[in-house]
Enzyme design. Structure first.
Site, PDB file in Angstrom:
ATOM      1  N   ASP A  93       0.934  -1.210   0.075  1.00 11.78           N
ATOM      2  CA  ASP A  93       0.022  -0.030   0.044  1.00 11.78           C
ATOM      3  C   ASP A  93       0.932   1.233  -0.007  1.00 11.78           C
ATOM      4  O   ASP A  93       2.055   1.035   0.260  1.00 11.78           O
ATOM      5  CB  ASP A  93      -1.006  -0.217   1.298  1.00 11.78           C
ATOM      6  CG  ASP A  93      -2.008   0.893   0.954  1.00 11.78           C
ATOM      7  OD1 ASP A  93      -2.148   1.542  -0.059  1.00 11.78           O
ATOM      8  OD2 ASP A  93      -3.017   0.913   2.105  1.00 11.78           O
ATOM      9  N   ASP A 128      -3.990   7.158  -4.118  1.00 17.10           N
ATOM     10  CA  ASP A 128      -5.354   7.593  -4.427  1.00 17.10           C
ATOM     11  C   ASP A 128      -6.102   8.334  -3.190  1.00 17.10           C
ATOM     12  O   ASP A 128      -5.615   8.526  -2.125  1.00 17.10           O
ATOM     13  CB  ASP A 128      -6.213   6.407  -4.812  1.00 17.10           C
ATOM     14  CG  ASP A 128      -6.461   5.361  -3.644  1.00 17.10           C
ATOM     15  OD1 ASP A 128      -5.342   5.197  -3.276  1.00 17.10           O
ATOM     16  OD2 ASP A 128      -7.543   5.179  -3.408  1.00 17.10           O
ATOM     17  N   ALA A 196     -12.089   2.703   0.414  1.00 19.55           N
ATOM     18  CA  ALA A 196     -12.678   3.515   1.317  1.00 19.55           C
ATOM     19  C   ALA A 196     -14.023   3.007   1.774  1.00 19.55           C
ATOM     20  O   ALA A 196     -15.182   3.667   1.712  1.00 19.55           O
ATOM     21  CB  ALA A 196     -13.126   5.018   0.686  1.00 19.55           C
ATOM     22  N   CYS A 279     -14.684 -23.813  17.966  1.00 21.64           N
ATOM     23  CA  CYS A 279     -13.700 -24.091  16.759  1.00 21.64           C
ATOM     24  C   CYS A 279     -12.864 -25.164  17.085  1.00 21.64           C
ATOM     25  O   CYS A 279     -12.455 -25.360  18.215  1.00 21.64           O
ATOM     26  CB  CYS A 279     -12.880 -22.538  16.630  1.00 21.64           C
ATOM     27  SG  CYS A 279     -11.641 -22.621  15.636  1.00 21.64           S
ATOM     28  N   CYS A 281      -9.773 -25.320  15.504  1.00 20.17           N
ATOM     29  CA  CYS A 281      -8.309 -25.038  14.880  1.00 20.17           C
ATOM     30  C   CYS A 281      -7.095 -25.367  15.922  1.00 20.17           C
ATOM     31  O   CYS A 281      -7.320 -25.969  17.241  1.00 20.17           O
ATOM     32  CB  CYS A 281      -8.406 -23.602  14.847  1.00 20.17           C
ATOM     33  SG  CYS A 281      -7.710 -22.303  15.874  1.00 20.17           S
ATOM     34  N   CYS A 284      -7.705 -23.452  19.219  1.00 17.23           N
ATOM     35  CA  CYS A 284      -8.752 -23.757  20.214  1.00 17.23           C
ATOM     36  C   CYS A 284      -8.641 -25.556  20.597  1.00 17.23           C
ATOM     37  O   CYS A 284      -9.447 -25.742  21.405  1.00 17.23           O
ATOM     38  CB  CYS A 284     -10.051 -23.648  19.249  1.00 17.23           C
ATOM     39  SG  CYS A 284     -10.136 -21.634  19.008  1.00 17.23           S
TER      40      CYS A 284
HETATM   41 ZN   LIG Z   1      -9.846 -21.633  16.577  1.00 11.27          ZN
END
Ligand SMILES: [Zn+2]
Length: 491
Positions: A93, A128, A196, A279, A281, A284
């Site tokens: 950016d 921009d 934006a 969750c 993952c 978790c």
């Molecule tokens: Zn998780």
């Protein structure tokens, strides 16, 4: 045709594509998530993003690097990839965000784009002007004119193999967004961020976000890769993809983790308030909420950020599978149930059903009717359009019941689509799974189909056999059509 972007699969206006980033010698499959890496403060190292999360592309801010003597020298000396230790593609950016936050920055497009090229960025960005929502039209027009000049400046700079972003601005004026997009599309720049929209998302204005994306898409060609700049909450990815966005960047995974927030696909939870972790993952699975709370601040932030990223990447994979399976809109619909603001977003998407219909594949897996909004999906719009290709003749029965030999033709009528000849029964979307207890909107849309067929065929005598349709549906059918209430008749 833009050679660096190839489309593979589509569903609604969503697509799976391949974005080739020549300078990195990398091809990434879209929709894709770019984790935001703050060069000053790495919550999760770029190397780990690549190895553990499979990130093929990330985004960092060249303006921050440029403004810090140490970072600038290091980036110029070693190059961005080595400095961050990341083997994938890197987008940078330009400081536009800082411009929108602080009102001024001390670089020009020419300086910062050349700098991005020098440090080895793979996709650069001009400066921009990110015009916020709801400003007066004059300001939106003036700032858009400046953004257009910046794109022209960017086009004039030799940036070699580096791809260059062409941000699309225009505030909350759809015609300005469309014009900005058409202008950007006509440049030889490469990737098209819708800019934006962060203030809209921060205020949960998902309907307005959808309108902004829809307007930008009207101005861009099909082959334009579209980046929803600053959109990092997994809750809204499916909606944005269905509108035609291909790239997302997430700073949210790290920013939210910093103050104890835990992302899910249906919203944001706070670690302090969680008794269970919804969750599976690695984070978790390893920790309980109490164990996470007991960690020191730095470790807790890192673990939460890792969970947030897992959820985010998982949602992108789920969306890609949904595009393959042709049930992206069913996924959008499920996500829309998580929050009224998301429902607004989905309803706004349905307002653009005509526009989506042009991109939507003609045949997919079964259409699932899941709510009154399903009645306004692009498939229903398309069915109504196709009625003008059909040729009913004589006295025609359109019925939810059985065939009748007392008519010249006996068609089926199925909410929310409306009437069709029986031989089309096995074609998409007429194979739809619809609940037995129909809602009013499905009946109204079926009645719209009947009305359209009657209008297209003024010489045909129509009778509709319906199972007790609601008044609001029957009112939509022209008076010359005979109505039979099948549920009042003995069989
Ligand atoms: Zn998780």
């Amino acid at each position: 045709m833009r050679e660096h972007f190839e489309l593979r699969d589509a569903d609604a206006a969503g697509r799976i594509g391949r974005l080739t980033v020549p300078r990195a010698d990398v091809t990434v499959e879209t929709p894709v998530l770019l984790p935001v890496v703050n060069p000053n403060l790495q919550t999760i190292s770029p190397k780990r993003l690549h190895e553990e999360f499979g990130a093929e592309i990330l985004i960092t801010n060249s303006y921050i690097i440029h403004g810090n003597d140490e970072l600038r020298e290091e980036a110029l000396d070693r190059g961005l990839h080595e400095m961050l230790d990341f083997p994938g593609a890197i987008m940078t950016d330009s400081g536009s965000f800082q411009l929108s936050e602080y009102g001024e920055i001390d670089v020009t497009t020419d300086e910062i784009l050349r700098f991005q090229h020098e440090i080895g960025s793979d996709i650069g960005t001009p400066v921009d002007i990110p015009t916020p929502p709801d400003v007066d039209r004059e300001r939106a027009e003036d700032e858009l004119a400046t953004t257009k000049e910046r794109l022209a400046e960017a086009e004039a700079i030799d940036t070699g193999e580096m791809l260059v972003n062409a941000p699309v601005q225009g505030s909350t004026y759809p015609d300005l967004r469309e014009d900005a997009a058409a202008h950007a599309d006509a440049t030889d720049l490469d990737v098209f961020p819708v800019g934006a929209v962060v203030p809209l998302m921060n205020d949960y204005r998902y309907g307005d976000m959808v309108d902004a994306v829809a307007a930008a898409k009207r101005g861009l060609g099909e082959d334009a890769p579209v980046h929803l700049f600053g959109a990092g909450h997994p809750m809204m990815f499916a909606l944005a993809v269905a509108m035609g966005c291909d790239l997302f960047d997430s700073a949210a995974y790290a920013l939210y983790a910093r103050d104890g927030r835990y992302l899910t696909v249906s919203g944001t939870e706070h670690l302090d308030e969680l008794d269970y972790l919804p969750c599976s993952c690695p984070v978790c699975t390893e920790f309980s909420p109490d164990e996470l709370r007991a960690l020191d601040d730095r470790s807790q932030e890192e673990e939460l950020a890792a969970h947030n990223l897992h959820v985010t990447f998982q949602e992108i994979r789920r969306i890609k599978q949904a595009i393959r399976d042709g049930d992206l809109l069913e996924l959008v619909e499920a996500r829309a149930r998580a929050h009224p603001a998301m429902l607004d977003g989905y309803r706004a998407l349905c307002d653009h059903a005509e526009q989506l219909e042009r991109a939507d594949p003609a045949s997919k897996n079964a259409f699932f009717y899941l709510s009154a909004e399903s009645a306004d999906r692009p498939e229903v719009v398309r069915h109504h359009k196709r009625l003008d290709r059909l040729d009913p003749e004589g006295e025609v029965l359109l019925t939810e019941g059985n065939k009748s030999d007392s008519f010249d033709e006996s068609w089926r009528v199925v909410p929310p689509f409306g009437p069709f000849p029986r031989e089309l029964s096995e074609t998409y979307p007429l194979t739809a799974e619809v609940p037995d207890r129909r809602d009013r909107r499905a009946l109204e849309r079926a009645a719209d189909g009947v009305a359209r067929l009657a209008e297209l065929n003024p010489d045909v005598e129509f009778t509709v056999g319906h199972r007790g349709w609601h008044e609001s549906a029957l009112d939509r059918i022209p008076e010359r059509v005979t109505l039979w209430n099948l549920s009042e008749q003995s069989r």
